[in-house]
Structures are given as structure tokens and as C-alpha cells.
Enzyme design. Structure first.
Site, PDB file in Angstrom:
ATOM      1  N   GLY A 174      -1.136  44.490 -98.745  1.00 35.34           N
ATOM      2  CA  GLY A 174      -1.829  45.672 -98.248  1.00 35.34           C
ATOM      3  C   GLY A 174      -1.464  45.945 -96.801  1.00 35.34           C
ATOM      4  O   GLY A 174      -0.447  45.452 -96.283  1.00 35.34           O
ATOM      5  N   ALA A 178      -7.736  53.516-100.315  1.00 33.03           N
ATOM      6  CA  ALA A 178      -8.653  53.886 -99.230  1.00 33.03           C
ATOM      7  C   ALA A 178      -8.535  55.378 -98.938  1.00 33.03           C
ATOM      8  O   ALA A 178      -7.442  55.898 -98.767  1.00 33.03           O
ATOM      9  CB  ALA A 178      -8.337  53.068 -97.978  1.00 33.03           C
ATOM     10  N   GLY A 209     -10.963  57.311 -96.631  1.00 34.96           N
ATOM     11  CA  GLY A 209     -11.523  57.855 -95.402  1.00 34.96           C
ATOM     12  C   GLY A 209     -10.579  57.907 -94.218  1.00 34.96           C
ATOM     13  O   GLY A 209     -10.162  58.974 -93.783  1.00 34.96           O
ATOM     14  N   GLU A 235     -17.865  59.592 -89.692  1.00 31.97           N
ATOM     15  CA  GLU A 235     -18.425  58.916 -90.852  1.00 31.97           C
ATOM     16  C   GLU A 235     -19.698  58.186 -90.442  1.00 31.97           C
ATOM     17  O   GLU A 235     -20.053  58.118 -89.263  1.00 31.97           O
ATOM     18  CB  GLU A 235     -17.399  57.952 -91.458  1.00 31.97           C
ATOM     19  CG  GLU A 235     -16.158  58.674 -91.998  1.00 31.97           C
ATOM     20  CD  GLU A 235     -15.175  57.744 -92.658  1.00 31.97           C
ATOM     21  OE1 GLU A 235     -15.314  56.513 -92.523  1.00 31.97           O
ATOM     22  OE2 GLU A 235     -14.251  58.245 -93.314  1.00 31.97           O
ATOM     23  N   HIS A 261     -20.599  50.313-101.649  1.00 33.72           N
ATOM     24  CA  HIS A 261     -20.363  51.692-101.234  1.00 33.72           C
ATOM     25  C   HIS A 261     -21.378  52.577-101.931  1.00 33.72           C
ATOM     26  O   HIS A 261     -21.572  52.472-103.147  1.00 33.72           O
ATOM     27  CB  HIS A 261     -18.943  52.134-101.578  1.00 33.72           C
ATOM     28  CG  HIS A 261     -18.531  53.363-100.827  1.00 33.72           C
ATOM     29  ND1 HIS A 261     -19.028  54.614-101.135  1.00 33.72           N
ATOM     30  CD2 HIS A 261     -17.694  53.542 -99.781  1.00 33.72           C
ATOM     31  CE1 HIS A 261     -18.504  55.492-100.297  1.00 33.72           C
ATOM     32  NE2 HIS A 261     -17.694  54.876 -99.473  1.00 33.72           N
ATOM     33  N   ARG A 273     -23.944  52.304 -94.399  1.00 31.19           N
ATOM     34  CA  ARG A 273     -23.815  52.226 -95.852  1.00 31.19           C
ATOM     35  C   ARG A 273     -24.901  51.394 -96.519  1.00 31.19           C
ATOM     36  O   ARG A 273     -25.314  51.696 -97.639  1.00 31.19           O
ATOM     37  CB  ARG A 273     -22.435  51.663 -96.215  1.00 31.19           C
ATOM     38  CG  ARG A 273     -21.314  52.627 -95.915  1.00 31.19           C
ATOM     39  CD  ARG A 273     -19.971  52.009 -96.212  1.00 31.19           C
ATOM     40  NE  ARG A 273     -18.906  52.979 -96.001  1.00 31.19           N
ATOM     41  CZ  ARG A 273     -17.612  52.695 -96.119  1.00 31.19           C
ATOM     42  NH1 ARG A 273     -17.237  51.466 -96.442  1.00 31.19           N
ATOM     43  NH2 ARG A 273     -16.695  53.622 -95.913  1.00 31.19           N
ATOM     44  N   HIS A 299     -17.996  47.060-102.850  1.00 28.15           N
ATOM     45  CA  HIS A 299     -16.888  47.732-102.170  1.00 28.15           C
ATOM     46  C   HIS A 299     -16.147  46.848-101.175  1.00 28.15           C
ATOM     47  O   HIS A 299     -14.928  46.905-101.098  1.00 28.15           O
ATOM     48  CB  HIS A 299     -17.442  48.960-101.454  1.00 28.15           C
ATOM     49  CG  HIS A 299     -16.415  49.769-100.726  1.00 28.15           C
ATOM     50  ND1 HIS A 299     -15.336  50.352-101.375  1.00 28.15           N
ATOM     51  CD2 HIS A 299     -16.285  50.100 -99.413  1.00 28.15           C
ATOM     52  CE1 HIS A 299     -14.597  51.009-100.489  1.00 28.15           C
ATOM     53  NE2 HIS A 299     -15.146  50.866 -99.298  1.00 28.15           N
ATOM     54  N   ARG A 303     -20.341  46.268 -92.476  1.00 26.92           N
ATOM     55  CA  ARG A 303     -19.143  46.895 -91.911  1.00 26.92           C
ATOM     56  C   ARG A 303     -19.369  48.387 -91.684  1.00 26.92           C
ATOM     57  O   ARG A 303     -19.831  49.088 -92.580  1.00 26.92           O
ATOM     58  CB  ARG A 303     -17.953  46.704 -92.850  1.00 26.92           C
ATOM     59  CG  ARG A 303     -16.692  47.434 -92.372  1.00 26.92           C
ATOM     60  CD  ARG A 303     -15.543  47.221 -93.318  1.00 26.92           C
ATOM     61  NE  ARG A 303     -15.720  47.916 -94.579  1.00 26.92           N
ATOM     62  CZ  ARG A 303     -15.350  49.184 -94.791  1.00 26.92           C
ATOM     63  NH1 ARG A 303     -14.836  49.918 -93.805  1.00 26.92           N
ATOM     64  NH2 ARG A 303     -15.510  49.734 -95.986  1.00 26.92           N
TER      65      ARG A 303
END
Length: 534
Positions: A15, A47, A49, A119, A238, A284, A345, A380
Site C-alpha cells: 500500500g 481510500a 477521502g 472532514e 466507519h 467517527r 474500518h 483516528r
């Protein structure tokens, strides 16, 4: 005898963390990237966002730090948060230099500037993004760069089985056993330095936004190699995954709420202001619990996310991936709300590392979601995850460059012994254990927990561990067996951490201890204390 490969640096995972580290190191070392599936199959690619960094002149690093500390519910390590925020812009500029094309807009003078979105948890617009497919843009760009580099080899469709440590001195990591999914044979690879970049462990839950490869492999392997883990009780759910039988694990980005999307009950009424003054822009954990509460209170299958009050052109230009995906499923988000449920998530805890990404085991590093850096605390904040990958990959690269031995000789690794195992004729056992594990983790160690639920989960984990260990000792390895072995180990670590935390904080919410303690510290587990189970 099994086939042995050799390299200077072995990176397990493909990744953003693993690929960026490989590009940093390839000027100085021969690098192998191990990818369990195809190279684009990890979480980065999906991903949506973006990445947080201070690019707006009205924003500050101090503000980014404070927002992160608040979202982390008092459990972030401030030096790690500040280090990440201070290095964010430089790492983003490096990424831009690699060719990543973030969205731009015109300023008041007609000049190009980066379009920044906002966000949950952020007090400013500071999210760089590529429409709603930021991860895809980053992954494909870095893969193209990696494939062109002569000193980087990519091993696709290889599972890491276990890390190999030397038997003398301080027993440094010297590589890993790897299972070739193409030949179904175990091979080995020797490396001066080994780096875990395997992502998180959300596949331990029945419902997850993550791709299939997110099975906690790096955390489990590091634990078996003697590394401490921390904060495994903090699993981020999430709030908004698309609820549709044909949607799979499709995530609806936080940026929707950042751009004004509203959460509604089935009757159309808005509910987030009843739970937090920040409403849809609350962190979140708060939003996920609110959705979970309303679903249980009303006996509803889902809640609804509504952005239809925005102009259709705005929706289509800002969220083209989501618009197209939902349109294929018969939902026109310019006119109708989207059905949503929370899903596992992100793994906020992980393998403990220092500021150079070094683990407790010499020559073994961990970067990205697999690692515990102290950045995320108990929750997070949105768009800090890809940032952590970039910042700590660079930190690891600087450390590894300084400690590589250019005259080092490759060592012969001990051969993999499968002389006493046979091919399995009971694959159904793996499938049954797999489903049982993910279901009871969802029911007992999910968004809301109790002491009784955790104890029930632990009882079942211990039984599963015995069955899986016996199976592993008697049959040849397979992808499902390797993942199940790792997932059940990670499940045990999650449960043990959750049992130790006698409070509700961030992502860990328990009905038996609904309040936060005045003082707290990370939950740290040491392998030697649980040697009988590891």
C-alpha cells in the site's frame, strides 16, 4: 529444500506505506515488495477521502495537532502527533513530485491552488484529495513508479507466513517464510531489514469496509516474533458504509459529510444534533455510535445519508465514484438519500514502534496501519491515516539508510519443514471457524461492549486457537489457513486490550464503565506474559 530469495530490504505489504518506503530506499538498497494479492488489492487503493496537511494560509500546524489530540480522546502521544503534522506538507509535496494529481481550483487572482475539503474532527479545510478516489490516484501513481525502478522487485500473490529471527545475539529479524500462492509452495527470503506494511485487521469483524487482504497478518507475525502491541481495543467503525446487498464493502467517504451531507432516520428526520453539537462533523466514534443507537432503538436495518439538497453538478463533480456506484445500484444520490450502516474500518492500535518505525525486534520495522505510533490515540481523525503512512515510511527510510551494511553477506536460512504434514481433506473446518470468529467479534467486541460479552468472546477465541493450532501443525498451509491463524491471534489481542480498559474512551465503549477515567495510558501487551497463547 525450499527456494531462498535474498535482498537488502524486504517490505511486506504494497500500500501507500510500503510503496513509498520502497521508492525512498531504492537508491541505496535492493528491495523486495511482497504483495499478498495483486499489487493494488490493499486498503490504499480504496481510500476515498484524502490526506490531511496544512496548505491553507489560514490554517496552522498547531491547529492540526489540537484537532488530532481532541479526536484521540486524550490518548494520543503529543510528540508523535506534532512530528506527523510538522512533516505533513513536505511528505505531500514529495507525493506530488511522484506525480500524484490532487484536485485544484482557481484562487481570487485566477491562479491554481489545491482544493481542500473538510472532514469530521477538523477545524479547517486541510484535506487534499483526488475527487473521491484519492487512494486509487496515489496507489496507481506509486505502482507505476515502483515498476519502473530497477532495484525494486515485486512478488505478487505471496503470503508472509512467519518472520525469521537469528538464534544468536539479540536475535535480529533476518527475513521471512513466504507462501507462493502460484505454486502453493513455501519459500524463504533473507533480508538485512524487514518492514511490516501489512495494513490493519478489520477483517476480524463480520462487516468491514476493508478489502479481503486486511487480515492482521503483520500484527500477528510481529507478536509471534516477540514484539509488543498497544491499543488494540480501539477499532474504528466507519459510520457510513453503503447498505445494499450488491454493494459489498463500499465506503461512503467522510467528505460527503464535510460537504454538507446530513444523516437522517428512516422517517427523514435528522438526528446527529441530538448527540453532538458538531452534528455530522463529529469524530467517527460519536457518529458510528449514534447510528448504531438509532438502528437498535428503532429496530431499523440502516440509517440514511442525504446530500440531495446540493446541486447535482456539485455532487457529480465532487463524488463521481460514489455517484456512479450508487447509480448502478438504482440510487440517484442527487435526488435520494443513501442507506448506510457502520462497518469495521481501521485498526488504531498495532505493533509498537519508536519514532524511526523500529519495533522491539532488531532489524524489524512497522509502518502504516499495522503500527502503533501514538498518532491516533483512542480514535483516528479522518485523513490522518494515509498521512501516517507517508511520514513514518520516510522516517523508516532515513533510519534504514543509515544502518544498512553495503558489504553484508546473505545468510542461509533454515529450511521450511513440511515433512510431517499432509494435504487437508477438511477445508470446511477453516470456513466454519472463519465465520464463527467474525460473527462473535461483531456481536461481542463491536461498537458497544460489556464485560460479559468480552468474556464470551475470549472463551470462544481460546477454543478456536486450539483447533487452528492443531490444524496448522498437521496440514499444509493455504491462504485461508494463514489468514485465519492470524485473525484469531489478533482477535485475542483485541479482546485482552478491551478487558484491561476499565472505562469508555474514544472507540472503546462499554456499558459496564460508561465514563472516562481522569488519567489514562495506552494499553500495552507483552508477548512473554502470554507465551502459552502466542
Amino acid at each position: 529444500m525450499n527456494l531462498q530469495h535474498n535482498c537488502d530490504v524486504l517490505i511486506i505489504g504494497s500500500g501507500a506505506a510500503g510503496l513509498s518506503l520502497a521508492l525512498h530506499l531504492a537508491q541505496h538498497a535492493d528491495v523486495v515488495i511482497l504483495s499478498k494479492s495483486r499489487i493494488n488489492a490493499g486498503s490504499t487503493y480504496y481510500a476515498q477521502g484524502g490526506i490531511a496537511a496544512v496548505f491553507d494560509e489560514n490554517d496552522t500546524v498547531d491547529s492540526h495537532v489540537q484537532d488530532t489530540l481532541i479526536a484521540g480522546a486524550g490518548l494520543c502521544e503529543e510528540d508523535a502527533v506534532r512530528y506527523t503534522a510538522e512533516n505533513a506538507k513536505e511528505c505531500l509535496n514529495w507525493l506530488i513530485g511522484q506525480g500524484v494529481d490532487f484536485d485544484k481550483e482557481k484562487d481570487e487572482n485566477g491562479n491554481d491552488k489545491y482544493h481542500l475539503t473538510r472532514e469530521g474532527g477538523h477545524s479547517h479545510r486541510r484535506i487534499l484529495h483526488a475527487a473521491d478516489a484519492t487512494g486509487q490516484e496515489i496507489q496507481t501513481t506509486l505502482v507505476e513508479r515502483v515498476k519502473r525502478h530497477s532495484r525494486i522487485r515485486i512478488f505478487e500473490r505471496y503470503n508472509a507466513v512467519d518472520l525469521i529471527r537469528a538464534t544468536d545475539g539479540d536475535k535480529p529479524c533476518i527475513g521471512a517464510y513466504i507462501w507462493n500462492r502460484n505454486t502453493e509452495k513455501v519459500e524463504s527470503i533473507y533480508a538485512q531489514k524487514t518492514v511490516l506494511a501489512t495494513g490493519g485487521a478489520s477483517k476480524v469483524y463480520q462487516y468491514t469496509s476493508n478489502p479481503d487482504v486486511a487480515s492482521g497478518d503483520g500484527i500477528a507475525m510481529a507478536w509471534r516474533a516477540g514484539c509488543r502491541v498497544a491499543n488494540m481495543e480501539f477499532n474504528q467503525f466507519h459510520p457510513t458504509c453503503l447498505y445494499h446487498p450488491e454493494a459489498g464493502t463500499f465506503l461512503l467517504t467522510e467528505a460527503l459529510r464535510g460537504e454538507g451531507a446530513i444523516l437522517r432516520r428512516p422517517n427523514g428526520s435528522r438526528f446527529m444534533p441530538d448527540f453532538d453539537e458538531r452534528a455530522e462533523l463529529a469524530p467517527r466514534d460519536i457518529v458510528a455510535r449514534a447510528i448504531d443507537f438509532e438502528m437498535k432503538r428503532l429496530g431499523a436495518d440502516c440509517m440514511y445519508l442525504d446530500i440531495s439538497h446540493k446541486e447535482p453538478a456539485f455532487i457529480k463533480s465532487h463524488f463521481p465514484t460514489i455517484y456512479e456506484k450508487t447509480r448502478q445500484l438504482g440510487i440517484d444520490i442527487t435526488k435520494n438519500p443513501m442507506p448506510v450502516v457502520p462497518a469495521a474500518h481501521y485498526t488504531c492500535g498495532g505493533v509498537m514502534v519508536d519514532k524511526n518505525s523500529q519495533t522491539d525486534t532488531k532489524n524489524l520495522y512497522a509502518i502504516g496501519e499495522v503500527a502503533y505510533t501514538g498518532l491516533h490515540g483512542a480514535n483516528r481523525m479522518a485523513s490522518n491515516s494515509l498521512l501516517e503512512c507517508l511520514v513514518f515510511a520516510r522516517a523508516a527510510a532515513l533510519e534504514i539508510e543509515q544502518t544498512l551494511d553495503s558489504k553484508h553477506r546473505y545468510l542461509k536460512l533454515p529450511a521450511w519443514d513440511e515433512s510431517r504434514v499432509t494435504n487437508s481433506d477438511e477445508e470446511v473446518v477453516i470456513q466454519h471457524n472463519w465465520h464463527e470468529l467474525r460473527l462473535f467479534m461483531w456481536d461481542y467486541v463491536g461498537i458497544v461492549r460489556t464485560n460479559n460479552r468480552l468474556q464470551r468472546a475470549m472463551n470462544r477465541v481460546e477454543l478456536l486457537q486450539k483447533e487452528i493450532d492443531e490444524y496448522y501443525r498437521n496440514f499444509r498451509v493455504s491462504n485461508n489457513l494463514l489468514e485465519l491463524r492470524n485473525l484469531v491471534q489478533v482477535a485475542e489481542l483485541i479482546i485482552r486490550c478491551a478487558m484491561q480498559r476499565k472505562e469508555s474512551r474514544g472507540l472503546h465503549y462499554t456499558l459496564d464503565y460508561p465514563n472516562m477515567l481522569e488519567t489514562t495510558s495506552p494499553t500495552v501487551l507483552k508477548p512473554e506474559k502470554y507465551s502459552a497463547n502466542s
